[in-house]
Each structure stands twice: as structure tokens, then as C-alpha cells.
Design an enzyme around this catalytic site. Structure first.
Site, short mmCIF file in Angstrom:
data_model
loop_
_atom_site.label_atom_id
_atom_site.label_comp_id
_atom_site.label_asym_id
_atom_site.label_seq_id
_atom_site.Cartn_x
_atom_site.Cartn_y
_atom_site.Cartn_z
CB CYS A 114 0.93 -47.30 -100.62
SG CYS A 114 1.90 -47.10 -99.12
CG HIS A 253 0.36 -51.44 -101.44
ND1 HIS A 253 1.68 -51.13 -101.70
CD2 HIS A 253 0.10 -50.99 -100.18
CE1 HIS A 253 2.20 -50.52 -100.64
NE2 HIS A 253 1.26 -50.43 -99.71
CG ASN A 283 4.62 -50.75 -97.97
OD1 ASN A 283 4.69 -50.19 -99.06
ND2 ASN A 283 3.63 -50.52 -97.11
#
Ligand code: UT7
Length: 326
Positions: A114, A253, A283
Site C-alpha cells: 500500500c 492511505h 482499500n
């Protein structure tokens, strides 16, 4: 005179198919209320069988190139951050280079989960600031649904598919003022895809044992994330020489609203100056920060002259932050 690198244009691309929490209730033992209150997610986009990561990367790249006014031939380098590449090799960046017709660009992938887009942006920044490259296409793209176990409620409700892209090149004012990167490999076990690499090549057993899917210890990752999102943002602000109260906007994020709120609180930012889109997209790993950035730029939430921090954490474990003046 020294060269400063900055964002010349952004773009994003999401698959059309929306999968809501209510859709997931039908296939796994979960419910909308749990997902919304524990994570902030209501829906996510899922790619169809024909769509691979490079296809989403391609859509996002065209938009970023258009926004920056850069043609495919003018690209010097393509960096794709992903943990769901089309293939182990060739790299997704090479596949994308071919689709774009970016015949003058070198191309490679970056693997930092990520944090991938932030990592890849810092690589691009070095090439631009050294004068070795001018127009670099940086993409964060994932089709995580392809490695999600839709029988595992601990993971399948969290992730989605999508891509974001940016052109990084020389700017006359502002740009990427500071960066902060880190890794803690000892925490790699908390978030991984156990099989399919050289440690555990694919066999009938690895497939039967569902070892090609994402495995995660959510609470360990959560503790790490809460700490690192605030500390790396604070460090990059310090490196940039900004006062904390000068920060205009945070692009974090998009993993969990509780992690984002905790970072915003520690940075003393009101909620309207912290970008949130995980309610719609979940996500999207390496796609998360550049999709959020593209939304914030296109909606006018980030304006010329704004001081912005992009911050991410992820598998590896990794983290990264950029202080950017737009
Ligand atoms: O980009 C990085 C990717 N990873 C992350 O960002 C993950 C970070 N971690 C998190 O976001 C949170 O830890 C989770 C959202 C994954 C989990 O939230 P939590 O508040 O830490 O819940 P928990 O793991 O402590 O689980 C609480 C309960 C458990 O039941 P018991 O053992 O208390 O009976 C779980 O089995 O919730 C249960 N549970 C669920 N229930 C309904 C776990 N997943 C679900 C689910 N639906 N999808």
C-alpha cells in the site's frame, strides 16, 4: 540551478462493478453494520474476469497524461507500484509501456504494497532532480480482488480494485519538498500472500490450502498503522521545514476510517482537510493514495500553493510520506 520535481497531472480509473456490504453479506458471515463501524467502508469496486491490473493502470495513465499535457512518446520512464501484477514477469510497467506506445520510456515495477505509490514517487523524484529524466509516469494499480479469499471475512470486506497515476516532472515552484520512507521487514508476516513465490511455489496443495490469497493479522497491522501514519507525517512536515499549522490537506492511505481519524487528530487537522473515499472504494492498496490525490485535485480540494502530505503504510511492513507544495 537545482531542479525540483513535482506533480504535473493526475488521473484515476476504477472498475464499474460496485460490490456493497449488503452484497458481501450474501456470500460471507458479515454484515453492513460491522463493516461500516469497524472500517468506514460501504462499498468497493471489483474488476471483471477480463480486467487485469495493467488495464486499470492504462485508464489512469491516459487521464494523468492528458492533465499534464504529456504524450506517450514524451515519457522517459514508467514506474508501476503493485502487488497484483498481471504476471510475475514481464513487469506490469512493461505491459503498460506497450499499451501506451511509450516507446522512449524505461519501465519497471515497485513492490511496497500500500506504500507503493509513495515509494515509486520518491524514485521518480530522484531521476527528475538529477536531470536524468523529465517526464515520469508513476502508477499505483491493483486488482486485489484476484487474490482475495471471499470465504475469509477478516480480509475480503476490506479491499477493492483501482488505479491512480501521476506524471512527475520538473516544476518551477513548489513540488515535492520532502520525503520520508521506512520499512520493518520483521512485520512482513502480518500481511502477506504466502504461496506463489520461490519460497512456496504453486502446487495443487498450495491452491487447495488457499495459500495464494491475502493473509492478515488485522490488529497487528492496525497498531502499526495508527503509530506510523502520524509519526511519518510529522517527520515529513519537519523535514519540509513547515510548521504543523501550515499543513492544508492530508491525503492518507485509505485502509480504515479509525486509522485516518487518529492520524488527522494527531496532526490537529479538521475532518474537511483530510481526504476520505474509502466508503466508496475500500482499500485499493497501491491505488489508494493516487486515487485519493486525483479526486482531491480534480474536485478543487487541493489548490495551487497548498501544502499537502501524502502518507501511506502497508505490507512489508512499509511506510512512506511526501510533503508536496502544489
Ligand atoms: O493496507 C493495509 C491493510 N490492512 C489494514 O489496514 C488492516 C488494519 N486493521 C484493521 O483495519 C482492523 O484490525 C480490522 C478492520 C481488520 C479488524 O477490526 P478490529 O476492530 O481489529 O476487529 P477484530 O479483528 O478485533 O475482530 C473483532 C471481532 C472478531 O470476533 P470475536 O473474535 O470478537 O468474536 C472477529 O471475528 O469481529 C469479527 N470480525 C467480523 N465480524 C463481522 C472480523 N471480521 C468481521 C467481518 N464481519 N467482516
Amino acid at each position: 540551478m537545482s531542479i525540483r520535481a513535482g506533480f504535473l497531472g493526475t488521473g484515476s480509473c476504477l472498475p464499474e462493478k460496485e460490490v456493497t456490504n449488503f452484497d458481501l453479506e450474501k456470500i460471507v458471515d458479515t454484515n453492513d453494520e460491522w463493516i461500516r463501524t469497524r472500517t468506514g467502508i460501504s462499498s468497493r469496486r471489483i474488476a471483471d474476469d477480463q480486467t487485469a491490473t495493467s488495464d486499470l493502470a492504462y485508464g489512469a495513465s491516459l487521464k494523468a497524461m492528458e492533465a499534464a499535457g504529456v504524450t506517450a512518446e514524451e515519457l522517459d520512464m514508467i514506474i508501476v507500484a503493485t502487488i497484483t501484477p498481471d504476471n510475475s514477469f514481464p513487469s506490469t510497467a512493461c505491459t503498460l509501456q506497450d499499451k501506451l506506445g511509450a516507446v522512449n520510456a524505461s519501465a519497471f515495477d515497485v513492490s511496497a504494497a500500500c506504500s507503493g505509490f509513495v515509494y515509486a514517487s520518491t524514485v521518480a523524484m530522484q531521476f527528475v532532480e538529477s536531470g536524468a529524466a523529465k517526464n515520469i509516469l508513476v502508477v499505483g494499480a491493483e486488482t486485489l480482488s484476484k487474490i482475495l479469499d471471499f470465504t475469509d471475512r477478516n480480509t475480503c470486506v476490506l479491499f477493492g480494485d483501482g488505479a491512480g497515476a501521476a506524471i512527475i516532472g520538473p516544476v518551477e515552484s513548489g513540488g515535492i519538498v520532502a520525503m520520508e520512507l521506512g520499512a520493518k521487514g520483521s512485520g512482513g508476516k502480518f500481511l502477506s500472500q504466502p504461496a506463489g513465490g520461490s519460497r512456496m511455489p504453486a502446487t495443487k496443495e498450495t491452491v487447495d490450502n488457499r495459500l495464494h490469497y491475502i493473509k492478515m493479522d488485522g490488529s497487528e497491522v492496525f497498531k502499526f498503522a495508527v503509530r506510523i501514519m502520524a509519526s511519518s507525517s510529522q517527520k515529513v512536515i519537519e523535514k519540509a521545514g513547515w510548521n504543523m499549522d501550515e499543513l492544508d490537506y492530508l491525503v492518507p492511505h485509505q485502509a480504515n476510517i479509525r486509522i485516518i481519524n487518529s492520524a488527522g487528530k494527531k496532526l490537529k487537522l479538521p475532518a474537511d482537510r483530510v481526504h476520505v473515499n474509502l466508503d466508496k472504494f475500500g482499500n485499493t492498496s497501491a491505488g489508494s493514495v493516487p486515487i485519493a490525490l486525483d479526486e482531491a485535485v480534480r474536485s478543487g480540494k487541493i489548490k495551487k500553493g497548498d501544502k499537502v502530505v501524502l502518507v501511506a503504510f502497508g505490507g512489508g511492513l512499509t511506510w512512506g510520506a511526501l510533503a508536496v507544495e502544489f
